[in-house]
Scaffold this motif. Structure first.
Motif, short mmCIF file in Angstrom:
data_model
loop_
_atom_site.label_atom_id
_atom_site.label_comp_id
_atom_site.label_asym_id
_atom_site.label_seq_id
_atom_site.Cartn_x
_atom_site.Cartn_y
_atom_site.Cartn_z
N LYS A 1 -1.29 -0.20 11.28
CA LYS A 1 -0.96 1.20 11.60
C LYS A 1 -0.78 2.06 10.35
O LYS A 1 -0.93 3.28 10.41
N ASN A 2 -0.41 1.43 9.22
CA ASN A 2 -0.10 2.20 8.01
C ASN A 2 -0.50 1.42 6.76
O ASN A 2 0.25 1.38 5.79
N GLN A 3 -1.64 0.78 6.80
CA GLN A 3 -2.07 -0.14 5.76
C GLN A 3 -2.08 0.47 4.36
O GLN A 3 -1.57 -0.14 3.42
N SER A 4 -2.65 1.63 4.19
CA SER A 4 -2.79 2.23 2.85
C SER A 4 -1.45 2.44 2.18
O SER A 4 -1.26 2.08 1.01
N ASP A 5 -0.50 3.04 2.90
CA ASP A 5 0.83 3.27 2.33
C ASP A 5 1.56 1.96 2.07
O ASP A 5 2.24 1.81 1.06
N LEU A 6 1.42 1.00 2.99
CA LEU A 6 2.11 -0.27 2.83
C LEU A 6 1.58 -1.06 1.64
O LEU A 6 2.36 -1.72 0.95
N ILE A 7 0.29 -0.98 1.37
CA ILE A 7 -0.26 -1.66 0.19
C ILE A 7 0.36 -1.09 -1.08
O ILE A 7 0.79 -1.84 -1.97
N LEU A 8 0.43 0.23 -1.17
CA LEU A 8 1.01 0.86 -2.36
C LEU A 8 2.47 0.44 -2.54
O LEU A 8 2.90 0.10 -3.65
N LYS A 9 3.24 0.47 -1.47
CA LYS A 9 4.64 0.09 -1.54
C LYS A 9 4.81 -1.39 -1.85
O LYS A 9 5.66 -1.78 -2.64
N ALA A 10 3.99 -2.22 -1.21
CA ALA A 10 4.08 -3.66 -1.44
C ALA A 10 3.72 -4.00 -2.88
O ALA A 10 4.38 -4.83 -3.51
N ASP A 11 2.68 -3.38 -3.41
CA ASP A 11 2.30 -3.61 -4.81
C ASP A 11 3.46 -3.27 -5.73
O ASP A 11 3.79 -4.03 -6.65
N SER A 12 4.09 -2.14 -5.50
CA SER A 12 5.22 -1.71 -6.32
C SER A 12 6.41 -2.66 -6.18
O SER A 12 7.02 -3.06 -7.18
N ASN A 13 6.73 -3.04 -4.96
CA ASN A 13 7.86 -3.95 -4.73
C ASN A 13 7.61 -5.32 -5.36
O ASN A 13 8.52 -5.92 -5.92
N TRP A 14 6.39 -5.83 -5.27
CA TRP A 14 6.07 -7.14 -5.84
C TRP A 14 6.18 -7.10 -7.36
O TRP A 14 6.67 -8.06 -7.97
N LYS A 15 5.75 -6.02 -7.97
CA LYS A 15 5.86 -5.90 -9.44
C LYS A 15 7.31 -5.99 -9.88
O LYS A 15 7.62 -6.61 -10.91
N LYS A 16 8.20 -5.41 -9.13
CA LYS A 16 9.64 -5.48 -9.45
C LYS A 16 10.15 -6.91 -9.35
O LYS A 16 10.97 -7.35 -10.15
N ILE A 17 9.69 -7.64 -8.36
CA ILE A 17 10.14 -9.02 -8.14
C ILE A 17 9.61 -9.95 -9.21
O ILE A 17 10.34 -10.78 -9.74
#
Length: 152
Positions: A134-150
């Motif tokens: 339902k919101n793939q494009s936004d979720l990819i951007l957020k997930a990429d950012s969150n994973w970099k922090k981890i």
């Protein structure tokens, strides 16, 4: 003097590699250092399905163990491991994008996007792939950012 500087550079290089490997082992979704619950990462791309690998066909990439269903899949992975590793260390892509949390996955619930493997939680009447779509494009951007922090 040159030999001493060379030796120091080598030590720092190995130290950096071992820290990177340790970070991967600590942060990736692993069961006894095995990724994707033993599923073959190459099959997702070549056959468009999930298939368990065999313990006899193993490759270790930066401390993470992968199983393969065939020697040719193992060979493909060894040549280009980053092409086949799941995103976000094998954690649920939806959860990583939605809340930045590391959530278990069902390896049979996946999606290939732009040549990358994304895995999803799917249990107890909750399939996060549906929410992801339902919101793939936004979720990819957020997930990429969150994973970099981890992973830093």
């Amino acid at each position: 003097m040159k030999k001493l500087l060379f030796a120091i550079c080598i030590l720092f290089t190995f130290y950096g590699f071992s820290q990177s490997e340790g970070k991967r082992i600590d942060q990736f979704n692993l069961d006894r250092k095995v990724a994707i619950q033993g599923y073959d990462p190459v099959v997702y791309f070549k056959q468009g399905k999930a298939l368990k690998g065999k313990k006899e066909l193993t490759s270790i990439y930066e401390g993470v163990t992968y199983y393969f269903s065939s020697a040719s899949n193992k060979s493909a992975f060894v040549k280009s491991p980053l092409s086949y590793e799941p995103q976000y260390g094998g954690w649920c892509a939806f959860a990583m994008g939605d809340s930045g949390e590391k959530v278990e996955v069902n390896p049979e619930t996946f999606k290939i996007i732009d040549g990358k493997l994304y895995l999803f939680y799917n249990a107890f009447f909750r399939n996060t792939l549906k929410s992801w779509n339902k919101n793939q494009s936004d979720l990819i951007l957020k997930a990429d950012s969150n994973w970099k922090k981890i992973i830093q």
